[in-house]
Design a protein around this motif. Structure first.
Motif, PDB file in Angstrom:
ATOM      1  N   ASN B 165      -4.671   2.135  -9.633  1.00 47.35           N
ATOM      2  CA  ASN B 165      -3.773   1.245  -8.906  1.00 47.35           C
ATOM      3  C   ASN B 165      -3.900   1.411  -7.394  1.00 47.35           C
ATOM      4  OD1 ASN B 165      -2.806   0.452 -11.374  1.00 47.35           O
ATOM      5  ND2 ASN B 165      -1.227   2.068 -11.396  1.00 47.35           N
ATOM      6  N   SER B 166      -4.570   2.479  -6.985  1.00 47.75           N
ATOM      7  CA  SER B 166      -4.704   2.708  -5.552  1.00 47.75           C
ATOM      8  C   SER B 166      -5.707   1.753  -4.920  1.00 47.75           C
ATOM      9  CB  SER B 166      -5.153   4.137  -5.293  1.00 47.75           C
ATOM     10  OG  SER B 166      -4.320   5.041  -5.964  1.00 47.75           O
ATOM     11  N   TYR B 167      -6.469   1.058  -5.727  1.00 48.01           N
ATOM     12  CA  TYR B 167      -7.461   0.141  -5.173  1.00 48.01           C
ATOM     13  C   TYR B 167      -6.877  -1.264  -5.124  1.00 48.01           C
ATOM     14  CZ  TYR B 167     -10.373   4.156  -6.022  1.00 48.01           C
ATOM     15  OH  TYR B 167     -10.886   5.417  -6.011  1.00 48.01           O
ATOM     16  N   VAL B 168      -6.804  -1.797  -3.927  1.00 49.90           N
ATOM     17  CA  VAL B 168      -6.132  -3.083  -3.738  1.00 49.90           C
ATOM     18  C   VAL B 168      -7.114  -4.058  -3.109  1.00 49.90           C
ATOM     19  CG1 VAL B 168      -4.201  -4.236  -2.614  1.00 49.90           C
ATOM     20  CG2 VAL B 168      -3.947  -1.884  -3.416  1.00 49.90           C
ATOM     21  N   ALA B 169      -7.166  -5.254  -3.645  1.00 43.66           N
ATOM     22  CA  ALA B 169      -8.080  -6.275  -3.125  1.00 43.66           C
ATOM     23  C   ALA B 169      -7.496  -6.927  -1.882  1.00 43.66           C
ATOM     24  CB  ALA B 169      -8.341  -7.325  -4.200  1.00 43.66           C
ATOM     25  N   ARG B 170      -8.325  -7.662  -1.168  1.00 40.04           N
ATOM     26  CA  ARG B 170      -7.856  -8.346   0.037  1.00 40.04           C
ATOM     27  C   ARG B 170      -7.002  -9.555  -0.346  1.00 40.04           C
ATOM     28  NH1 ARG B 170     -13.150  -8.981   3.860  1.00 40.04           N
ATOM     29  NH2 ARG B 170     -11.581  -9.796   5.299  1.00 40.04           N
ATOM     30  N   SER B 171      -5.875  -9.700   0.333  1.00 45.04           N
ATOM     31  CA  SER B 171      -5.090 -10.917   0.199  1.00 45.04           C
ATOM     32  C   SER B 171      -5.761 -11.998   1.030  1.00 45.04           C
ATOM     33  CB  SER B 171      -3.676 -10.699   0.730  1.00 45.04           C
ATOM     34  OG  SER B 171      -3.075  -9.609   0.084  1.00 45.04           O
ATOM     35  N   THR B 172      -5.316 -13.213   0.918  1.00 48.05           N
ATOM     36  CA  THR B 172      -5.864 -14.255   1.778  1.00 48.05           C
ATOM     37  C   THR B 172      -5.267 -14.104   3.170  1.00 48.05           C
ATOM     38  OG1 THR B 172      -4.073 -15.788   1.284  1.00 48.05           O
ATOM     39  CG2 THR B 172      -6.002 -15.847  -0.185  1.00 48.05           C
ATOM     40  N   VAL B 173      -5.856 -14.826   4.113  1.00 46.73           N
ATOM     41  CA  VAL B 173      -5.332 -14.815   5.481  1.00 46.73           C
ATOM     42  C   VAL B 173      -3.872 -15.278   5.476  1.00 46.73           C
ATOM     43  CG1 VAL B 173      -5.519 -15.926   7.731  1.00 46.73           C
ATOM     44  CG2 VAL B 173      -7.573 -15.107   6.580  1.00 46.73           C
ATOM     45  N   GLU B 174      -3.589 -16.301   4.711  1.00 45.47           N
ATOM     46  CA  GLU B 174      -2.226 -16.846   4.667  1.00 45.47           C
ATOM     47  C   GLU B 174      -1.250 -15.815   4.093  1.00 45.47           C
ATOM     48  OE1 GLU B 174      -0.780 -19.372   5.860  1.00 45.47           O
ATOM     49  OE2 GLU B 174       1.144 -19.232   4.812  1.00 45.47           O
ATOM     50  N   GLN B 175      -1.655 -15.181   2.988  1.00 45.47           N
ATOM     51  CA  GLN B 175      -0.782 -14.160   2.391  1.00 45.47           C
ATOM     52  C   GLN B 175      -0.556 -12.999   3.354  1.00 45.47           C
ATOM     53  OE1 GLN B 175      -3.293 -13.512  -0.975  1.00 45.47           O
ATOM     54  NE2 GLN B 175      -2.016 -14.713  -2.401  1.00 45.47           N
ATOM     55  N   SER B 176      -1.609 -12.638   4.073  1.00 47.25           N
ATOM     56  CA  SER B 176      -1.477 -11.534   5.015  1.00 47.25           C
ATOM     57  C   SER B 176      -0.467 -11.881   6.102  1.00 47.25           C
ATOM     58  CB  SER B 176      -2.834 -11.213   5.652  1.00 47.25           C
ATOM     59  OG  SER B 176      -3.795 -10.953   4.657  1.00 47.25           O
ATOM     60  N   TYR B 177      -0.607 -13.072   6.658  1.00 49.54           N
ATOM     61  CA  TYR B 177       0.328 -13.478   7.719  1.00 49.54           C
ATOM     62  C   TYR B 177       1.752 -13.602   7.178  1.00 49.54           C
ATOM     63  CZ  TYR B 177      -2.814 -14.091  11.678  1.00 49.54           C
ATOM     64  OH  TYR B 177      -3.667 -13.849  12.730  1.00 49.54           O
ATOM     65  N   ALA B 178       1.879 -14.039   5.944  1.00 46.19           N
ATOM     66  CA  ALA B 178       3.213 -14.167   5.367  1.00 46.19           C
ATOM     67  C   ALA B 178       3.901 -12.802   5.308  1.00 46.19           C
ATOM     68  CB  ALA B 178       3.122 -14.784   3.969  1.00 46.19           C
ATOM     69  N   GLN B 179       3.128 -11.784   4.918  1.00 44.17           N
ATOM     70  CA  GLN B 179       3.698 -10.439   4.854  1.00 44.17           C
ATOM     71  C   GLN B 179       4.075  -9.950   6.251  1.00 44.17           C
ATOM     72  OE1 GLN B 179       4.270  -8.512   2.030  1.00 44.17           O
ATOM     73  NE2 GLN B 179       5.374  -7.182   3.470  1.00 44.17           N
ATOM     74  N   ILE B 180       3.212 -10.244   7.226  1.00 42.28           N
ATOM     75  CA  ILE B 180       3.455  -9.814   8.600  1.00 42.28           C
ATOM     76  C   ILE B 180       4.746 -10.456   9.124  1.00 42.28           C
ATOM     77  CG2 ILE B 180       2.569  -9.986  10.962  1.00 42.28           C
ATOM     78  CD1 ILE B 180      -0.309  -9.960   9.521  1.00 42.28           C
ATOM     79  N   VAL B 181       4.879 -11.766   8.899  1.00 36.24           N
ATOM     80  CA  VAL B 181       6.069 -12.476   9.374  1.00 36.24           C
ATOM     81  C   VAL B 181       7.313 -11.905   8.694  1.00 36.24           C
ATOM     82  CG1 VAL B 181       7.263 -14.693   9.324  1.00 36.24           C
ATOM     83  CG2 VAL B 181       4.852 -14.578  10.017  1.00 36.24           C
ATOM     84  N   ALA B 182       7.189 -11.639   7.398  1.00 34.88           N
ATOM     85  CA  ALA B 182       8.349 -11.103   6.668  1.00 34.88           C
ATOM     86  C   ALA B 182       8.742  -9.735   7.222  1.00 34.88           C
ATOM     87  CB  ALA B 182       8.014 -10.994   5.179  1.00 34.88           C
ATOM     88  N   ASP B 183       7.756  -8.866   7.428  1.00 34.40           N
ATOM     89  CA  ASP B 183       8.049  -7.516   7.931  1.00 34.40           C
ATOM     90  C   ASP B 183       8.701  -7.576   9.303  1.00 34.40           C
ATOM     91  OD1 ASP B 183       7.067  -6.275   5.717  1.00 34.40           O
ATOM     92  OD2 ASP B 183       5.252  -5.466   6.643  1.00 34.40           O
ATOM     93  N   LEU B 184       8.124  -8.371  10.188  1.00 33.78           N
ATOM     94  CA  LEU B 184       8.627  -8.379  11.563  1.00 33.78           C
ATOM     95  C   LEU B 184       9.966  -9.104  11.673  1.00 33.78           C
ATOM     96  CD1 LEU B 184       5.243  -8.919  13.453  1.00 33.78           C
ATOM     97  CD2 LEU B 184       6.596  -6.828  13.326  1.00 33.78           C
ATOM     98  N   THR B 185      10.152 -10.114  10.834  1.00 31.60           N
ATOM     99  CA  THR B 185      11.438 -10.817  10.848  1.00 31.60           C
ATOM    100  C   THR B 185      12.547  -9.877  10.395  1.00 31.60           C
ATOM    101  OG1 THR B 185      10.277 -12.861  10.337  1.00 31.60           O
ATOM    102  CG2 THR B 185      12.655 -12.834   9.969  1.00 31.60           C
ATOM    103  N   GLU B 186      12.276  -9.157   9.326  1.00 25.67           N
ATOM    104  CA  GLU B 186      13.286  -8.223   8.837  1.00 25.67           C
ATOM    105  C   GLU B 186      13.508  -7.094   9.850  1.00 25.67           C
ATOM    106  OE1 GLU B 186      12.534  -6.449   4.999  1.00 25.67           O
ATOM    107  OE2 GLU B 186      14.554  -5.618   4.877  1.00 25.67           O
ATOM    108  N   ALA B 187      12.404  -6.635  10.458  1.00 24.61           N
ATOM    109  CA  ALA B 187      12.524  -5.580  11.461  1.00 24.61           C
ATOM    110  C   ALA B 187      13.430  -6.037  12.595  1.00 24.61           C
ATOM    111  CB  ALA B 187      11.148  -5.213  12.001  1.00 24.61           C
ATOM    112  N   GLU B 188      13.214  -7.288  13.050  1.00 25.07           N
ATOM    113  CA  GLU B 188      14.022  -7.795  14.166  1.00 25.07           C
ATOM    114  C   GLU B 188      15.501  -7.818  13.790  1.00 25.07           C
ATOM    115  OE1 GLU B 188      12.981 -11.726  15.597  1.00 25.07           O
ATOM    116  OE2 GLU B 188      14.750 -11.753  16.884  1.00 25.07           O
ATOM    117  N   SER B 189      15.756  -8.193  12.538  1.00 25.09           N
ATOM    118  CA  SER B 189      17.160  -8.292  12.134  1.00 25.09           C
ATOM    119  C   SER B 189      17.818  -6.919  12.033  1.00 25.09           C
ATOM    120  CB  SER B 189      17.262  -9.034  10.801  1.00 25.09           C
ATOM    121  OG  SER B 189      16.799  -8.190   9.758  1.00 25.09           O
TER     122      SER B 189
END
Lengths: 989, 434
Positions: B165-189
């Protein structure tokens, strides 16, 4: 009353004469040093009746008066005595002079080489004692088959790299285990030990010999014993040597000023020399070697005394060594003392050994490409730049254009090497103490049974003192730096055993049950202070620093490790008819450094020796004096893992913004375990013409599996880059031949000729990844460890001066493509060994040893830095004068400019050089003064000698010394091995 | 035998077992500080993330002259998959991700009063690292095909054991950005308005505005930048009085929204190491500024006079001195982001584009503009933020040709380190062109 006494005497005489045919003979058989010979055979000539000596060398035997007794013991000269009337026979047997008579000290037992099934080598102790090397391991070179000894540096006190039967590990330890008088000692601080105290150095190579060390034995074992006193022989000895050492020949030729200026002008005159300046600079030819190197003086002295009475013996010594390095300011001073005491009281034997050593090592940083290593100055400093300004007497250096402060550098940006060497301080004070005691109890009620316990501590301490002057380029920013560090290592080894020895007719048993604990504790700390605004070069000069002057706030550091091993093992040696010898070892080890699931492991070995020449069918072959076959198989482990990993998941320290923190350091691996070695050895010993020719040949196959391997993991998944694990396999196969011959042996004249040759083939048999590329080398399945992986450089295109490379398919291209790299050889010589000869005539003897390492190649990074055309503002190798300049030039040096796809590439065979070499390691001419002349002066013996180390070296490798290798590259800033000449004297009273 | 075996139970001297490290409020906070330690390493915000961007976006305006091959490969767009700098940045970034995941996994042991802050900081660091990785190691968001172009592996749980389970494939560019936006949005809040030198609400909003700008979601970028400005100025942040005062600081400038703390005692500043010269404790002046860059400035621009000469070339004055704090987000960037987004959207949220641009120009010692164009804003942005790690990212989103390479060229994307390709058992896919 008187009468009755007389009658009784008469009766006794009569009774005695009645039994005159049979004599009860008591006796003791000793070797020339007064040690009991165990298991010596005593039998009547022309009879089958016989007995053997017990563990104290005593025997009791009933023999016919007038008969002849034959006393034999393997390794000793046979002796016949006539039994007349004496009933007490104390005999001293002389050791046979041949390789077979040597005793092998395994650390737990002592056996005669001729009775031992293992593969081992004893290094002639005289070769170790008198070679003027501060670290004795370097003296082993060429003296034992299968043992490769490479110096890493010529700095006095520098250690060698020792490999016994090749490298068995990729990321774990490959150094042998060192055992001194039964305890493990650290390999890092031989500079504080005096090899003059050594009695024997044995190298254990195969599994029979090493498996008794279990989890520590994988890389072979070097067993050292120290000198003990002999009964009733009080001796006092003085040994002294003085001499000098010089710089070897430099095979990497640099440009002189005329060439350098010409080259600079050709390359566009980077410093904008005017014609007049360029002309004047051409006449300055400064010799940087002379500025930094010198002739070093060496002297060493040792006084030792030994002796004792029936119950106590002692050995004591004091020694002093003072060795100048050939780089100015470097050298070593060493002081050691030792006392060994052994006592026998009734059934007890106990002893104590104490050794103290202290040394001061002044060194210079080496083996790197850092600008501020002074030794790089002899390569990189322009020959028209001189060390001192003759008018001001100050170091030559440029001034900072804005601040006007001296920079410590030349206009090239290169630090002034003289300033770096003379203004900085680097010394290490090393102290080493070893204390060992043992107690032995011979059980009175069971013959041959004894209990022994041996405990010892090995303590070493290194205190470093590194001062970087504020005048140097590296010291300017923080106004100098003083780093003081202390590291200490404490280890105890305790071994307790029950040993039993028994002879039943033709069966001879010797064995023991052992338990052992080894615990190691290492700690270190250091601090660095800054702000040396005053002239102090020590702690007094440190400016404390503050929030407004953060540059000066001292830094501190420290660390420590600890680990332990717990072991249980048994050893059994069985002999049948003095013809068949079998050795068994089983061992179980537990180690703190491995995963709880795999903490314990079992090791074992079995070996057999068959003295075929003792068989009846060989009796008629007179030329054949010995023919022994040996075979063994067994397992050992390698416990010393790369980072002393801990198997549990853990967090390590961190800090940010002045606050401490924690970060995950390892995910752990509870299955982490030993590297496992299995060695098969087949050998035979062959003696001809009363051992005038004696050869030993060994074939071995050493395989390692479950290598320590930092399994790379994809951090995207885990956050960790690797986990400690076991993966992969490696194999070393080889043949060792050792030969001694004595072509001439007369009363006054003796000539010996001998040598050893080893061929070792290392192969990676299994690897987690197909290939692991690190800079210039690769780990690849089917190839040796650290094979070079380079693009083939194929010369220069005469039309445009571009470098040419050969692709894997053999085509020539001007495009450098790392994908076209192929595997070349390694820096580990597959062929190595040494030849020795000695001629003695009356009191004179002349001996020489020639060592060789063949079939190796070495990546010359030192040359890489002086043929890279980008570095043309510094000095360059003279080969750059051949650089391509115009179409039609036929040369091997590409054009300087990189435009158009001709960038300088170093990962090519252009830098891979043949590094095979032959070296005259030692030549000694000695004179032993005739004893008749001495006895009047109250002198027991006197020997005068002159010896030379490394007088001659043959190699094609372009540097000072092909030997010095750090890992698989010849890095640069090399401190060459010393060429030494000494005269010495040994006097015994 | 078992009592003897205890002799084998030895623990590392300078380490703490995992279960202990994550067991208490105090320790989890120590782990949080450890996460900043990793993020401040030379492989990440300690310099190389900025360096890679500048070298990739050099476009003839800077040169790599140093002896190290690894940065030279980046500068000459000839990266090989075994480039150790590129490898180490990848490794360290995922180290931060794992430390952050460890904190988030143990967040329940943190005191109630600090839980939001600790969680917010961990999310800020994780989201920021995902963002840095995706914009260097994947095709730009503006290259399209965001649902098929490979992004980066996204991991949001701590590693406890290495297994399949430690081996993880690449997400798409869109999925990656979605995670980034989610992390930073929650961080800001979650983050507080002020938080010492650590990440605060304004820093998270600012990072989020960068992400949205990269995605060309200008309204989101504008709003996030405006929030960052509002929160920061309310907390006393402001532009430094002079441009030079915004750099070479030993304590955070009032202008910094987030900066990597570096002192003589702790931290590393690879921008100084490679861009400065030996006189100031740097290497050999590995990066030089070319005339092509200097000619863009107006003669009186104080940002131009910050450059200095040394070791035979022009050097950036921003990275001149040793042991100085490395700014990651300056307030000036937010004004320029807000100006650009407002301009593109024809809005004036917070301030007009002209006001924001002139605020920057005046501080640089230049006359205010009377009217502003998009080109004015972008030029101002380029000059104001020069050599601070924005180069290739801005060039890619603006679809500019760089060193004759198209903005979405394979050669402008770093290779996934060969080591990771090998170690991932074939799960990680290499970028096109390698």
């Amino acid at each position: 009353m008187r009468k009755s006494v007389l009658v009784l005497l008469l009766v006794l005489v009569l009774i005695n004469s009645l039994f005159a045919q049979i004599l009860e003979i008591k006796g003791r058989i000793l070797d020339s040093k007064g040690n009991a010979i165990i298991g010596a055979s005593i039998h009547e000539k022309n009879s089958t009746r016989g007995t053997t000596t017990d563990e104290n060398g005593n025997f009791l035997f009933q023999a016919h008066r007038g008969t002849t007794l034959i006393i034999t013991s393997v390794g000793f000269e046979r002796k016949e005595i006539n039994v007349a009337s004496e009933t007490n026979i104390d005999l001293v047997l002389q050791q046979e002079e041949s390789a077979l008579s040597e005793v092998i000290v395994t650390g737990y037992t002592t056996v005669q080489k001729s009775r031992y099934s293992g593969a081992s080598a004893s290094v002639p102790i005289t070769k170790i004692r008198t070679q003027p090397m501060a670290s004795f391991d370097q003296a082993l070179q060429g003296n034992a088959a299968g043992v490769s000894v490479i110096a890493t540096s010529g700095q006095p006190g520098a250690q060698g790299i020792i490999r016994i039967r090749g490298n068995g590990s990729i990321s774990g330890n490959n150094s042998p285990l060192y055992i001194l008088d039964g305890i493990q000692i650290s390999a890092g601080d031989f500079a504080s030990m005096n090899q003059g105290d050594f009695e024997s150095v044995d190298i254990l190579k195969d599994a029979v010999a090493t498996s008794m060390y279990g989890s520590r034995g994988a890389n072979g074992v070097i067993v050292i014993t120290t000198r003990r006193g002999s009964v009733n022989q009080i001796q006092l000895n003085y040994d002294g040597q003085v001499g000098f050492s010089v710089l070897p020949k430099d095979r990497l030729v640099m440009m002189n000023s005329q060439q350098k200026i010409e080259y600079e002008l050709r390359r566009g005159n980077p410093y904008n020399w005017s014609d007049a300046v360029a002309d004047s600079l051409q006449n300055i030819n400064f010799n940087w070697r002379e500025a930094l190197f010198r002739t070093g003086v060496t002297q060493q002295h040792q006084i030792s005394a030994s002796g004792g009475g029936q119950n106590s013996t002692f050995y004591a010594s004091l020694s002093y060594m003072d060795q100048d390095g050939i780089v100015k300011k470097t050298g070593l001073k060493r002081y050691t003392g030792r006392i060994n005491v052994d006592n026998t009281i009734k059934n007890f034997r106990f002893g104590l050994s104490l050794q103290g050593g202290f040394s001061k090592l002044n060194n210079t940083p080496e083996g790197g490409t850092f600008l501020n290593m002074p030794l790089n100055a002899i390569r990189w400093s322009n020959p028209y730049d001189t060390d001192f300004n003759p008018t001001t007497g100050d170091y030559n250096q440029t001034l900072n254009p804005t601040t006007g402060v001296p920079t410590g550098q030349f206009r090239s940006g290169q630090p002034n090497g003289a300033l770096e060497l003379f203004e900085n301080e680097r010394d290490i004070l090393q102290a080493k103490g070893i204390a060992i005691s043992y107690l032995e109890y011979h059980l009175p009620f069971v013959q041959g049974l004894k209990i022994r316990t041996n405990w010892g501590i090995d303590y070493s301490q290194n205190e470093s003192n590194f001062f970087i002057s504020p005048k140097t380029s590296a010291g300017i920013a923080r106004v100098g730096a003083l780093t003081r560090g202390l590291s200490r290592n404490f280890r105890y080894t305790g071994t307790t055993s029950i040993n039993y020895q028994k002879t039943l007719g033709s069966h001879d048993f010797q064995g023991g049950l052992f338990t052992e604990v080894v615990k190691n504790n290492f700690r270190t700390f250091s601090f660095t202070g800054y702000g040396f605004t005053s002239d102090f070069k020590n702690e007094a000069g440190i400016t404390p620093g503050s929030a407004t002057n953060q540059n000066f706030i001292p830094t501190v550091g420290g660390n420590g490790t600890q680990n332990s091993i717990l072991s249980y093992f048994a050893i059994l040696n069985y002999t049948l008819n003095e013809k068949y010898f079998i050795d068994f070892v089983v061992r179980r080890d537990g180690s703190s450094t491995f995963g709880a699931n795999n903490r314990f492991a079992n090791f074992g070995s079995v070996g057999i020796r068959w003295k075929a020449s003792q068989e009846i069918f060989f009796n008629n072959i007179n030329a054949l004096s010995d023919l022994d076959f040996r075979a063994s198989i067994g397992t050992t482990g390698n416990r010393v893992s790369p980072l002393e990993d801990y198997p549990i998941p853990y967090f390590g320290p961190a800090s940010y913004a002045g606050t401490s923190g924690l970060v995950p350091a390892s995910p752990g691996n509870l299955d982490y375990s030993w590297e496992k070695n299995r060695t098969i050895n087949i050998g035979f010993d062959y003696g001809l013409f009363l051992r005038r020719i004696f050869a030993s040949i060994d074939l071995y196959d050493r395989t390692t599996k479950d290598l320590f391997f930092s399994l790379p993991v994809d951090p995207a998944g885990s956050g960790f880059t690797s986990i400690p694990g076991n993966y992969g396999g490696m194999r070393n196969r080889g043949i060792e031949v050792a030969l001694t011959t004595e072509p001439v042996r007369t009363k006054d004249f003796r000539w010996t000729l001998g040598g050893n040759i080893t061929y070792n083939r290392n192969t990676i048999t299994d690897l987690q990844e197909d290939t692991v590329i690190t800079s210039t080398t690769v780990l690849a399945k089917g190839f040796p460890l650290n094979s070079y992986y380079l693009v083939d450089f194929a010369g220069v295109n005469t039309d445009n001066g571009n470098a040419l490379y050969r692709t894997r398919t053999g085509a020539l291209t001007e495009t450098y493509n790392p994908g076209e790299r192929v595997i070349w050889g390694t820096a580990d010589a597959p062929w190595f060994g040494g030849f020795n000869t000695s001629i003695s005539y009356k009191g004179f003897d002349l001996s020489a040893q020639l060592n060789f390492f063949l079939g190796r190649v070495l990546f010359n990074n030192e040359r890489n830095n002086v043929i890279n055309p980008q570095y043309y503002t510094d000095n360059m190798a003279v080969e750059m004068m051949r650089e391509w300049q115009k179409p039609g030039d036929i040369t091997d040096v590409p054009r300087a400019t990189s435009a158009g796809g001709n960038a300088y590439q170093f990962n090519t065979t252009r830098l891979l050089e043949d590094a095979s070499y032959w070296r005259l390691r030692n030549v000694t001419l000695a004179y032993n003064v005739n004893q008749n002349l001495l006895s009047g002066a109250g002198i027991r013996s006197a020997r005068f000698y002159v010896q030379g180390q490394n007088w001659w070296t043959w190699t094609r490798f372009q540097s000072f010394d092909p030997e010095l290798t750090q890992g698989s590259a010849h890095t640069g800033a090399q401190y060459p091995a010393l060429i030494q000449t000494t005269v010495g004297v040994s006097i015994g009273f | 035998m078992s009592s003897c075996d205890k002799k084998l139970d030895l623990l590392p001297r300078q380490s703490v077992a995992e279960d202990v490290a994550l067991s208490s409020d105090a320790n989890v906070k120590k782990v949080l500080n450890g996460a900043y330690d990793v993020v401040s390493s030379g492989n990440l915000w300690g310099g190389n993330l900025l360096l890679f961007s500048e070298l990739l976006g050099a476009n003839g305006e800077i040169r790599w002259e140093g002896t190290f091959n690894q940065p030279r490969e980046v500068w000459s767009k000839a990266m090989i998959t075994t480039n150790s700098f590129i490898r180490d940045t990848w490794l360290s970034a995922y180290d931060v991700v794992n430390v952050s995941n460890n904190i988030l996994g143990a967040i329940d042991v943190v005191n109630e009063a600090d839980k939001n802050r600790v969680k917010g900081e961990a999310l800020f660091l994780r989201g920021s690292m995902f963002f840095e990785l995706v914009r260097l190691y994947a095709k730009p968001y503006t290259a399209g095909n965001i649902n098929s172009n490979p992004g980066i592996p996204i991991v949001t749980t701590p590693t406890r054991k290495i297994d399949e389970n430690s081996y993880v494939a690449r997400s798409t560019v869109e999925q990656s950005y979605a995670q980034i936006v989610a992390d930073l949005t929650e961080a800001e809040s979650l983050l507080p308005n002020t938080n010492g030198v650590y990440a605060n609400k304004a820093a998270a909003a600012a990072m989020l505005s960068r992400v949205y700008l990269q995605m060309e979601r200008f309204a989101n970028a504008r709003d996030a930048a405006d929030r960052a400005i509002t929160i920061a100025t309310a907390a006393g942040r402001s532009l430094a009085t002079t441009y030079a005062a915004a750099f070479n600081n030993s304590a955070n400038s009032t202008e910094y929204l987030f900066a990597i703390q570096v002192s003589a005692l702790d931290g590393s500043n690879n921008m100084h190491l490679y861009w400065s010269i030996p006189t100031f404790g740097g290497r050999d002046g590995d990066v030089s500024i070319q005339a092509a860059h200097l000619s863009i400035y107006e003669p009186t621009d104080s940002r131009r006079t910050l450059f200095y000469s040394g070791a035979g070339a022009t050097r950036s004055g921003k990275w001149k001195e040793q042991y100085k704090i490395l700014p990651i987000i300056r307030l000036a960037e937010m004004y320029l982001t807000r100006a650009e987004a407002n301009f593109r959207l024809g809005t004036a949220i917070g301030a007009t584009p002209l006001q924001d641009v002139n605020r920057i120009r005046q501080r640089a010692g230049l006359l205010p503009l009377a009217i502003v164009t998009l080109d004015n804003i972008l030029l101002e942005r380029k000059l104001e933020l020069a050599h601070e790690g924005h180069s290739i990212h801005d060039r890619k989103r603006l679809r500019l040709t760089t060193d004759a390479l198209s903005f979405d060229a394979d050669k402008l994307v770093l290779p996934i380190p060969q080591r990771e390709i090998d170690a991932s058992n074939g799960i990680l896919i290499q970028n096109a062109g390698y």
